[in-house]
Design a protein around this motif. Structure first.
Motif, PDB file in Angstrom:
ATOM      1  N   LEU B  84      40.958 -10.831 -20.861  1.00 29.49           N
ATOM      2  CA  LEU B  84      40.826 -12.380 -21.483  1.00 29.49           C
ATOM      3  C   LEU B  84      41.755 -12.400 -21.916  1.00 29.49           C
ATOM      4  CD1 LEU B  84      39.454 -14.296 -19.765  1.00 29.49           C
ATOM      5  CD2 LEU B  84      37.744 -14.488 -21.390  1.00 29.49           C
ATOM      6  N   ARG B  87      45.136 -10.386 -22.039  1.00 31.96           N
ATOM      7  CA  ARG B  87      45.746 -10.070 -20.169  1.00 31.96           C
ATOM      8  C   ARG B  87      46.262  -8.291 -19.892  1.00 31.96           C
ATOM      9  NH1 ARG B  87      47.282 -15.054 -18.106  1.00 31.96           N
ATOM     10  NH2 ARG B  87      46.629 -16.657 -19.744  1.00 31.96           N
ATOM     11  N   VAL B 145      28.718 -11.895 -12.153  1.00 32.02           N
ATOM     12  CA  VAL B 145      29.827 -11.115 -11.894  1.00 32.02           C
ATOM     13  C   VAL B 145      30.547 -10.337 -11.163  1.00 32.02           C
ATOM     14  CG1 VAL B 145      30.887  -9.555 -13.552  1.00 32.02           C
ATOM     15  CG2 VAL B 145      29.753 -10.745 -14.614  1.00 32.02           C
ATOM     16  N   ALA B 147      29.380 -11.553  -7.765  1.00 32.52           N
ATOM     17  CA  ALA B 147      29.789 -11.653  -6.702  1.00 32.52           C
ATOM     18  C   ALA B 147      31.037 -12.711  -6.852  1.00 32.52           C
ATOM     19  CB  ALA B 147      27.677 -13.100  -6.944  1.00 32.52           C
ATOM     20  N   LEU B 148      31.330 -12.792  -8.642  1.00 36.85           N
ATOM     21  CA  LEU B 148      32.214 -14.340  -8.772  1.00 36.85           C
ATOM     22  C   LEU B 148      33.374 -13.572  -8.336  1.00 36.85           C
ATOM     23  CD1 LEU B 148      32.707 -16.978 -10.267  1.00 36.85           C
ATOM     24  CD2 LEU B 148      32.483 -15.359 -12.320  1.00 36.85           C
ATOM     25  N   ALA B 151      33.961 -14.013  -4.815  1.00 34.68           N
ATOM     26  CA  ALA B 151      34.162 -15.923  -4.104  1.00 34.68           C
ATOM     27  C   ALA B 151      35.879 -15.754  -4.714  1.00 34.68           C
ATOM     28  CB  ALA B 151      33.863 -16.845  -5.332  1.00 34.68           C
ATOM     29  N   TYR B 152      36.969 -15.255  -5.013  1.00 34.28           N
ATOM     30  CA  TYR B 152      38.689 -15.669  -5.834  1.00 34.28           C
ATOM     31  C   TYR B 152      38.949 -14.947  -5.272  1.00 34.28           C
ATOM     32  CZ  TYR B 152      37.234 -18.474  -9.883  1.00 34.28           C
ATOM     33  OH  TYR B 152      36.677 -19.405 -10.928  1.00 34.28           O
ATOM     34  N   GLU B 154      42.480 -14.994  -5.526  1.00 34.28           N
ATOM     35  CA  GLU B 154      42.530 -13.973  -6.485  1.00 34.28           C
ATOM     36  C   GLU B 154      42.410 -13.749  -7.555  1.00 34.28           C
ATOM     37  OE1 GLU B 154      46.777 -15.630  -9.164  1.00 34.28           O
ATOM     38  OE2 GLU B 154      45.952 -16.944  -7.690  1.00 34.28           O
ATOM     39  N   SER B 157      42.412 -14.322 -11.481  1.00 36.54           N
ATOM     40  CA  SER B 157      41.918 -15.180 -11.750  1.00 36.54           C
ATOM     41  C   SER B 157      40.332 -15.172 -11.937  1.00 36.54           C
ATOM     42  CB  SER B 157      41.580 -16.512 -10.364  1.00 36.54           C
ATOM     43  OG  SER B 157      42.760 -17.033 -10.401  1.00 36.54           O
ATOM     44  N   ARG B 160      38.999 -13.035 -14.664  1.00 34.62           N
ATOM     45  CA  ARG B 160      39.235 -13.815 -15.885  1.00 34.62           C
ATOM     46  C   ARG B 160      38.048 -14.277 -16.045  1.00 34.62           C
ATOM     47  NH1 ARG B 160      43.896 -16.825 -16.319  1.00 34.62           N
ATOM     48  NH2 ARG B 160      43.441 -17.796 -18.807  1.00 34.62           N
ATOM     49  N   ALA B 161      37.719 -15.236 -14.463  1.00 33.42           N
ATOM     50  CA  ALA B 161      36.475 -15.931 -14.548  1.00 33.42           C
ATOM     51  C   ALA B 161      35.291 -14.801 -14.907  1.00 33.42           C
ATOM     52  CB  ALA B 161      36.391 -16.823 -12.867  1.00 33.42           C
ATOM     53  N   LEU B 164      34.907 -14.332 -18.016  1.00 36.75           N
ATOM     54  CA  LEU B 164      33.629 -15.349 -19.107  1.00 36.75           C
ATOM     55  C   LEU B 164      32.627 -15.070 -18.849  1.00 36.75           C
ATOM     56  CD1 LEU B 164      34.858 -17.742 -20.983  1.00 36.75           C
ATOM     57  CD2 LEU B 164      34.212 -19.235 -18.952  1.00 36.75           C
ATOM     58  N   VAL B 165      31.761 -15.015 -17.256  1.00 35.94           N
ATOM     59  CA  VAL B 165      30.450 -15.143 -17.272  1.00 35.94           C
ATOM     60  C   VAL B 165      30.247 -14.211 -17.691  1.00 35.94           C
ATOM     61  CG1 VAL B 165      28.601 -15.192 -15.811  1.00 35.94           C
ATOM     62  CG2 VAL B 165      30.662 -16.681 -15.193  1.00 35.94           C
TER      63      VAL B 165
END
Lengths: 229, 250
Positions: B84, B87, B145, B147-148, B151-152, B154, B157, B160-161, B164-165
């Protein structure tokens, strides 16, 4: 423009704007309320006609219903602003995002949680909680729902760019709600059984202050990630 | 400055893939050997516990998985933070590789814990126990984590999401643990202590430590196997990857 007002500016502006937007429709405050009423009705029917048993489980039922209602209403917290592009403008604003994010979450909390807190005496009566404990229940819900709003907003911010985010928010956020339900529900149970309840109440207050400080930072980062994608 | 070269190299998927290809069989072999040896030692040669009899022997499976799955969550969060902040592509890939292995280890720790709980406490599951419940929450955090990622659309993204979680979860794990602990605990207090003498007998402790080391190695081998897949998935448009594949088969 004079300098000292700057830090306060975005918070109040966002708060005012969001409250005005929410006041145009009634779904923001009415839907969580109806959901909670329905949830409590279903729980009561499921628990059966034994009034004592219902009263014993009242704390858990009220907290679970409030928690789920808040979580579902969070889905729309950033969605509209994301779709019409105003979220991007919000993040482009000069200065820290903290205050703008705080304003948005606070406005949402005022509209969705405060009605639930105001209706909590009714929930308590439906479930047979002794009358003298209702102020304590309402106060702990007031504090607890603040924690739920700020924590849940992180999930809402992470998933705002996704098509179907409802279930995903639940998956991300419900594990984090564990301490709130433990302290919140056991607080009321302790009070009903005549035990001291100050410790869990203070824990809720402590969690709220931690979340107010930390969560808007995480929400800001999450919104930036969502807008990049 | 020369000392830092290895760190900068870590950021290069190409260099890393070459190294990982060579490390994987060794790590897997060492992990299986140590874990297998510790299991045989613990199951066959250690005397039975004076209270729990033979049922305590599941400790040689349960404790290593529990220890590693907790450490793995923090490793995942640290990798996520590195990705994060700086990068770094490789850090994101490492995070994606740790998540499924960590989730599987957590599930194993939960299942073996429940099996151990039945003869010891008389119940498979005890909600009042802080460790059980917070391990379950840890499992849910892992699943969130994972599942996220799906979901994206890309990859960057999603990484990074998820990072954060994972970081938010890191802050919450001790709070969740403390909140359940406050309920009152049935679980025995920790037996291995670094600051004072352990309450576990040395005869029982030695195979346990061996099993923990073996489990870490096994975990590393599985993560690296995943990481190789992630590098191939993430770099599938690079020229060097094609060359690498040709070189390996040649």
């Amino acid at each position: 423009m004079n300098a000292p007002v700057k830090a306060r500016g975005p918070l109040l502006a966002i708060l005012q704007r969001d409250l005005r937007v929410y006041s145009r429709g009634r779904s923001a405050w009415l839907n969580p309320l109806l959901f909670a009423l329905l949830g409590i009705t279903l729980f009561t029917l499921g628990l059966g006609p034994d009034r004592e048993r219902v009263a014993a489980d009242a704390a858990a039922v009220i907290w679970v219903v409030v928690l789920l209602g808040m979580m579902m209403s969070l889905d729309g917290l950033f969605k509209e602003d994301y779709v019409d592009g105003s979220l991007e403008q919000l993040l482009l604003m000069a200065g820290p995002v903290y205050f703008a994010v705080f304003g948005k979450v606070f406005a949402h909390w005022l509209v969705s949680a405060v009605p639930l807190v105001l209706a909590s005496p009714l929930f308590a009566l439906m479930l047979g909680v002794p009358l003298e404990h209702i102020p304590l229940l309402a106060f702990s819900l007031l504090i607890g729902s603040g924690i739920l709003s700020f924590l849940g907003a992180v999930g809402a911010a992470v998933t705002v760019s996704l098509q179907s985010s409802g279930l995903l928010i639940a998956l991300l956020i419900l594990p984090l709600y564990v301490p709130v339900i433990i302290y919140g529900a056991s607080l009321l149970q302790a009070a009903v059984e005549g035990w001291p309840y100050l410790a869990p109440l203070l824990m809720l207050c402590g969690l709220l202050s931690a979340v107010i400080v930390l969560a808007p930072l995480a929400i800001g980062v999450a919104l930036k990630i969502s807008l990049d994608s | 400055m020369a000392n830092w070269q290895w760190f900068h190299r870590l950021g290069s998927p190409k260099w890393l893939l070459g190294k990982l290809d060579r490390w994987t069989p060794w790590l897997l072999f060492a992990g299986l050997l140590l874990f297998g040896a510790a299991s045989v030692w613990g199951l066959a040669f250690v005397p039975p516990d004076y209270k729990q009899g033979n049922s305590f022997r599941i400790i040689y499976i349960h404790v290593p998985f529990a220890v590693v799955s907790l450490a793995a969550y923090y490793a995942m969060a640290i990798a996520g933070a590195v990705g994060l902040i700086w990068r770094m592509k490789v850090a994101d890939m490492a995070m994606r590789s740790i998540a499924p292995v960590g989730a599987a280890f957590t599930a194993l720790a939960l299942v073996t814990g429940a099996i151990w709980g039945k003869p010891t406490w008389g119940a498979y599951w005890v909600w009042q126990d802080a460790r059980l419940t917070s391990m379950l929450v840890l499992f849910f955090l892992y699943m969130g984590v994972l599942a996220l990622y799906d979901a994206y659309r890309e990859r960057s993204s999603g990484s990074r999401a998820a990072a954060l979680v994972a970081l938010v979860g890191t802050v919450n794990v001790p709070i969740i643990y403390k909140s359940v602990d406050w309920w009152s605990s049935l679980h025995q207090p920790a037996s291995i202590k670094f600051t004072e003498a352990s309450t576990i007998d040395a005869q029982m402790l030695q195979p346990l430590l061996l099993a923990i080391v073996g489990c870490y190695l096994l975990f590393a081998a599985l993560v690296i196997a995943q990481l190789r897949v992630q590098i191939v998935l993430g770099e599938n448009r690079s020229q060097w990857l094609g060359d690498h594949a040709v070189n390996r088969t040649a």
